[in-house]
Structure formats: C-alpha cells, structure tokens
Scaffold this motif. Structure first.
Motif, PDB file in Angstrom:
ATOM      1  N   GLU A   1     -20.364  -5.072 -28.029  1.00 36.98           N
ATOM      2  CA  GLU A   1     -21.646  -4.469 -27.671  1.00 36.98           C
ATOM      3  C   GLU A   1     -21.655  -2.975 -28.042  1.00 36.98           C
ATOM      4  O   GLU A   1     -22.635  -2.453 -28.580  1.00 36.98           O
ATOM      5  N   HIS A   2     -20.540  -2.281 -27.773  1.00 36.94           N
ATOM      6  CA  HIS A   2     -20.430  -0.861 -28.124  1.00 36.94           C
ATOM      7  C   HIS A   2     -20.519  -0.660 -29.639  1.00 36.94           C
ATOM      8  O   HIS A   2     -21.190   0.258 -30.113  1.00 36.94           O
TER       9      HIS A   2
ATOM     10  N   PRO B   1     -12.459  -0.815 -21.610  1.00 33.05           N
ATOM     11  CA  PRO B   1     -12.535  -2.082 -22.344  1.00 33.05           C
ATOM     12  C   PRO B   1     -11.406  -2.296 -23.360  1.00 33.05           C
ATOM     13  O   PRO B   1     -10.947  -3.423 -23.530  1.00 33.05           O
TER      14      PRO B   1
ATOM     15  N   TYR C   1     -14.612   4.617 -33.200  1.00 31.84           N
ATOM     16  CA  TYR C   1     -14.543   3.717 -32.040  1.00 31.84           C
ATOM     17  C   TYR C   1     -13.593   2.553 -32.323  1.00 31.84           C
ATOM     18  O   TYR C   1     -12.716   2.241 -31.523  1.00 31.84           O
TER      19      TYR C   1
ATOM     20  N   ASP D   1     -11.457  -6.309 -23.525  1.00 23.95           N
ATOM     21  CA  ASP D   1     -12.760  -6.879 -23.180  1.00 23.95           C
ATOM     22  C   ASP D   1     -13.653  -6.930 -24.430  1.00 23.95           C
ATOM     23  O   ASP D   1     -14.435  -6.012 -24.712  1.00 23.95           O
TER      24      ASP D   1
ATOM     25  N   ILE E   1     -18.982   7.405 -36.423  1.00 24.59           N
ATOM     26  CA  ILE E   1     -18.550   7.286 -35.034  1.00 24.59           C
ATOM     27  C   ILE E   1     -18.109   5.847 -34.744  1.00 24.59           C
ATOM     28  O   ILE E   1     -17.135   5.610 -34.030  1.00 24.59           O
TER      29      ILE E   1
ATOM     30  N   LEU F   1     -24.036  -0.903 -30.598  1.00 22.92           N
ATOM     31  CA  LEU F   1     -24.785   0.299 -30.191  1.00 22.92           C
ATOM     32  C   LEU F   1     -24.572   1.453 -31.161  1.00 22.92           C
ATOM     33  O   LEU F   1     -25.418   2.346 -31.279  1.00 22.92           O
ATOM     34  N   LEU F   2     -23.418   1.459 -31.849  1.00 27.59           N
ATOM     35  CA  LEU F   2     -23.093   2.562 -32.762  1.00 27.59           C
ATOM     36  C   LEU F   2     -23.473   2.267 -34.210  1.00 27.59           C
ATOM     37  O   LEU F   2     -23.089   3.002 -35.120  1.00 27.59           O
TER      38      LEU F   2
ATOM     39  N   THR G   1      -9.959   2.111 -30.470  1.00 26.72           N
ATOM     40  CA  THR G   1      -9.862   0.900 -29.644  1.00 26.72           C
ATOM     41  C   THR G   1      -8.648   0.066 -30.064  1.00 26.72           C
ATOM     42  O   THR G   1      -7.871  -0.401 -29.222  1.00 26.72           O
TER      43      THR G   1
ATOM     44  N   LYS H   1     -16.244  -8.623 -25.350  1.00 23.03           N
ATOM     45  CA  LYS H   1     -17.694  -8.662 -25.213  1.00 23.03           C
ATOM     46  C   LYS H   1     -18.255  -7.224 -25.185  1.00 23.03           C
ATOM     47  O   LYS H   1     -19.175  -6.888 -25.928  1.00 23.03           O
ATOM     48  N   ILE H   2     -17.669  -6.391 -24.335  1.00 24.07           N
ATOM     49  CA  ILE H   2     -18.141  -5.006 -24.234  1.00 24.07           C
ATOM     50  C   ILE H   2     -17.841  -4.230 -25.516  1.00 24.07           C
ATOM     51  O   ILE H   2     -18.673  -3.472 -26.011  1.00 24.07           O
TER      52      ILE H   2
END
Lengths: 269, 269
Positions: free
Chosen positions: B240-241, B229, B255, B234, B251, B244-245, B259, B236-237
């Motif tokens: 979302e990640h 991603p 990320y 990307d 972490i 999630l974190l 990224t 959107k993903i």
C-alpha cells in the motif's frame, strides 16, 4: 457548581473494553486508566498477556472473544493490522462505539461490528515496558458520525493535548511519513552501528549527534538545515565513503541512493 | 596551593589562532574563549566574517593568510575540506601545533606546515547561530607525537568531558557512520515532510515521534528496537505504501531499498 462539575466529569469518564494487550494496548490502557476511565475488561489471545495487563489496570480479562463484555461505552481494538478483520468478524456490539488504533487500515474494516465505528490512532512508537507520557502525542481521531467523533475526541483529550480529527486518507499519509521519520531514521542509526562495529567503536559515541539531529527539526525544515558531503556536493568525500563501503554492497547502494536524493532535493538559498 | 593552581591553570590556557569563521570555527572559537583560552586572531577569506567572529571572541582578525600571527601555541583550521590543502600550503609555523577539524581528511594533509600536526574533530553538527554546549560532544584527537597529543587532549578536555584519542582510520569510520546517523536520518525527516505536504499536513505532527525515535537508542541497539511494517514483514501495508508513492519514483525506490535492508538485518529474538 461543584456538583455540576462532578456530573460533567462523571459523564466524561467512560467504560472501556480493550481488545489487545500488546505495545499499544498496554500503554493506551494505562494512560486511560490514569485519566480516570474504567477499563471493564481486557481481551487478549493468551490468558497470560490478558491477565498481566488486567492486573495493572484493575480490570477483568478474557481470552475468549465470545465472552466480551457488553457493558462498555467504547471498545478499542489494539492488535496487529492483519488480525483486525478476523477479530472484527466475531464482534457485534450494535450501538456501542468501536475503534481500531491502526495507522493504515480503513475505518470501514469495522463496518459490521456496530453502527458507531471509528479510529483512535496514537502517533507514537509505543513499547509495552517503556513508560510513555501521552500528553504531547498526537491522537488522530476519525468516526462514522458526529456524535461518535465528539465522544472519541473527548476521550483523546482526556489523555493528550494534541488531538486531531483526521480522515482515513490523511491518516495513511501520516503513517507513511511516520515510517520514514521513525523506522527508516532508526535504520540509519542501525547502519551507523554496523559501520562502527567493524572498528570496534560503540554507537554511544554518536548519541549527542543523534539527539541534536532530532532536536534541530524544531529550528527549521529538514530540507533547509541539511549539512554534510551530499548537500555540499563534496565528491571527494562521497567517493571515499563509497570505497569504505565496498565490503557491504547493500549499505553502499543505500549510501549512493540517499546521497543522490539529498543532492536532488537541495533547496537553493 | 592556590598560587600553584593559578600557575597550572595559566599553563593550560592556550593562545590560539582560528583559521576559518564558519559553523565549526564560530562554535569552537566561542567554546574555547568561554573556557578561558585566548584567541589571538581569526582568519577568514572575507573581512566581514573574520571581523564578525573576532568581535564576539575579542580577538584580532585578518583576511590575509600572509599576516597570520606567529605568536599562538595552537592553530586550528576549520574550513571546508577541499580548501584545507591550499591554505596549508601557505602556512609554515615550524614548532607550533596545528590541527584541522575535518572528519575525513588525513592528518598528513598538514605535514609541511609544522613539526607538530594533529586533528581536533568535534563530533557534532554545528551551526554558526545556534548555541552549543560542548560538554557532551565527543572530541576526536589525533597528533603526530605524544607531546602534541597531550596538549591537544588538555585543550579538548577544557571544553568537553568526552575526549577520545582516535586515529585517522577510526575517525573516517566515525565520520561515515555520522553521515548515516545525522545527514541521512535528517533526509528521512525531509522525505516525511515532502510526503505530508501533499496532504497539507505540517511536519510538526511528527515531532514527538522523531524525538522518541532518537531517545530510544539509549534503551538498546537500533537493530533490536526496530518496529514497523518492514521488520514485521507486513506485505499488505508495504505494498500500500509503495502504491502511495507511485507519483514519486525516487522516494519509492528509497522506500523499497530501506524496507529490504531492514528485513535482511532483522535480529532473531
């Protein structure tokens, strides 16, 4: 007995339509063809990539989604995540099984395409031109009903010995973990290359180390086998490294943050 | 001819004293012993670890640095970086060759121990109890004079096909790059494990992916083969990640930072 086996075997061999001819579509198409399934048709946005894959796996092809064959048992969508919704809106195959291959998208993105929807997510980094042995690749399978799940698990088992039924929530977690284990560890190699380049040294000098690092996880939890200045708390070396990175503040920031994280996640023996 | 070879061979086989019986000392001692060198003596702070290694490589041992044998050709210091200076202050072996095995310390840390000093740095993550084939491990050699360099390169070549003369500046750069390629990529695996644990999933599910990620660097620069991603942009993903974190801010920060770094280092095709 022999006839019986033939009948069972024939029942397991599916007629498949592949929607997408990129990295995942190509590798999956070849693996399924080699396992004895019949790929009826390949769809891709461009005639060129559709025909290229179709030639390899001896199937028909189209670049017009309206001309999708209605004769397959299973439809596999292997295109970019953000295009799946658009393509799905154009597909209606009623009773047939349709899956996507995304690590993050909900299964429900396919809900208007068929009664029988699912996910077929191969947990591996796939590249069009790089031969891949699917035997050990985990295939995460999800389906909207038991009968479809059974069919998809059979399909997965025909190419991999490592098939796991996984719901959407678990699959998203796996995909996030895979981003760290694959994309982010690859970026650590990339930074190593950037650092070495300044001294005109090739990354190949680190090849044995990179291989051994990946191989070591089979010997124990990565949290337990960590080595290096961060886990030892060797401030002298850490400060020297931070100085060495003073001409690249972004990489320096990553160095500091990961060093801190390693120290904080240290497992006491 | 045969006798000649024997003489040459005898000249190449060195008498060695090992100072340190940890991960590096142990693996190096075993490799040198197997290559036909004679390990005269092992020194370690504790009698226990000195005698353990001495038994394996059939040498004498001591835990008293004052009792170091004077009879060796080459002395190899394989102890923690921050203890090398202290140990070096207690050693005076005049004309003999003495090296350390550190990736970061200057050769000059040994300057009062002998006229002939150097570095013998095996570029690999070594573990006491894990068998290691040195054949492909790069050994970075540095010495204070040509004669010592020749001897050390011969010694390195007797255990590895991958011997490189490397000065201190280059060696420090290599060590820093190795921290990213080894410690930091291992920490990415560790984070993957932490993420998977929440859903009671085992890290082994990522083994094929981790292996393939490491193997892929042989096919091209990691900057060029990046997937996922971040490199696709990307959002959107990625978002979302990040969501999630949200229960692990440390972490999550890693990320975001990696990224960003992947996106900024994207190589245009």
């Amino acid at each position: 007995m022999f006839l019986n086996q033939l009948i069972i075997s024939a029942a397991k061999h599916k007629k498949i339509v592949l929607i997408g001819a990129g990295n995942v579509g190509t590798r999956l198409g070849i693996a399924l063809k080699n396992a004895g399934h019949e790929i009826l048709q390949v769809y891709s946005r461009t005639k060129k990539s559709a025909s290229q894959l179709a030639k390899i796996i001896e199937s028909a092809f189209t670049n017009d989604i309206e001309q999708l064959s209605a004769l397959a048992d299973i439809y596999i969508i292997a295109i970019k995540d953000d295009e799946i919704k658009n393509i799905a809106a154009k597909i209606n195959i009623k009773e047939k099984i349709i899956v996507h291959t995304s690590g993050t998208l909900d299964m429900s993105v396919l809900k208007n395409t068929s009664k029988n929807i699912g996910v077929f997510y191969p947990l591996q980094t796939l590249t069009k031109n790089v031969d891949t042995d699917f035997k050990n690749i985990p295939i995460c399978v999800e389906a909207s009903n038991k009968a479809s799940e059974k069919t998809l698990i059979e399909l997965a088992k025909s190419i991999s010995e490592n098939t796991v039924p996984i719901n959407s929530k678990k699959r998203k977690t796996i995909h996030l973990a895979a981003v760290f284990a694959n994309n982010f560890s690859n970026h650590m190699y990339a930074i190593a290359e950037i650092i070495l380049r300044k001294e005109k040294l090739p990354l190949t000098i680190l090849n044995p180390l990179i291989e051994e690092t990946a191989a070591k996880i089979k010997k124990g939890s990565p949290l337990k086998i960590q080595t290096g200045p961060a886990i030892r708390g060797d401030k002298k070396i850490i400060n020297e490294h931070i100085d060495l990175l003073s001409d690249n503040k972004d990489i320096q920031k990553i160095y500091k943050l990961i060093t801190k994280s390693i120290a904080e996640n240290k497992i006491k023996e």
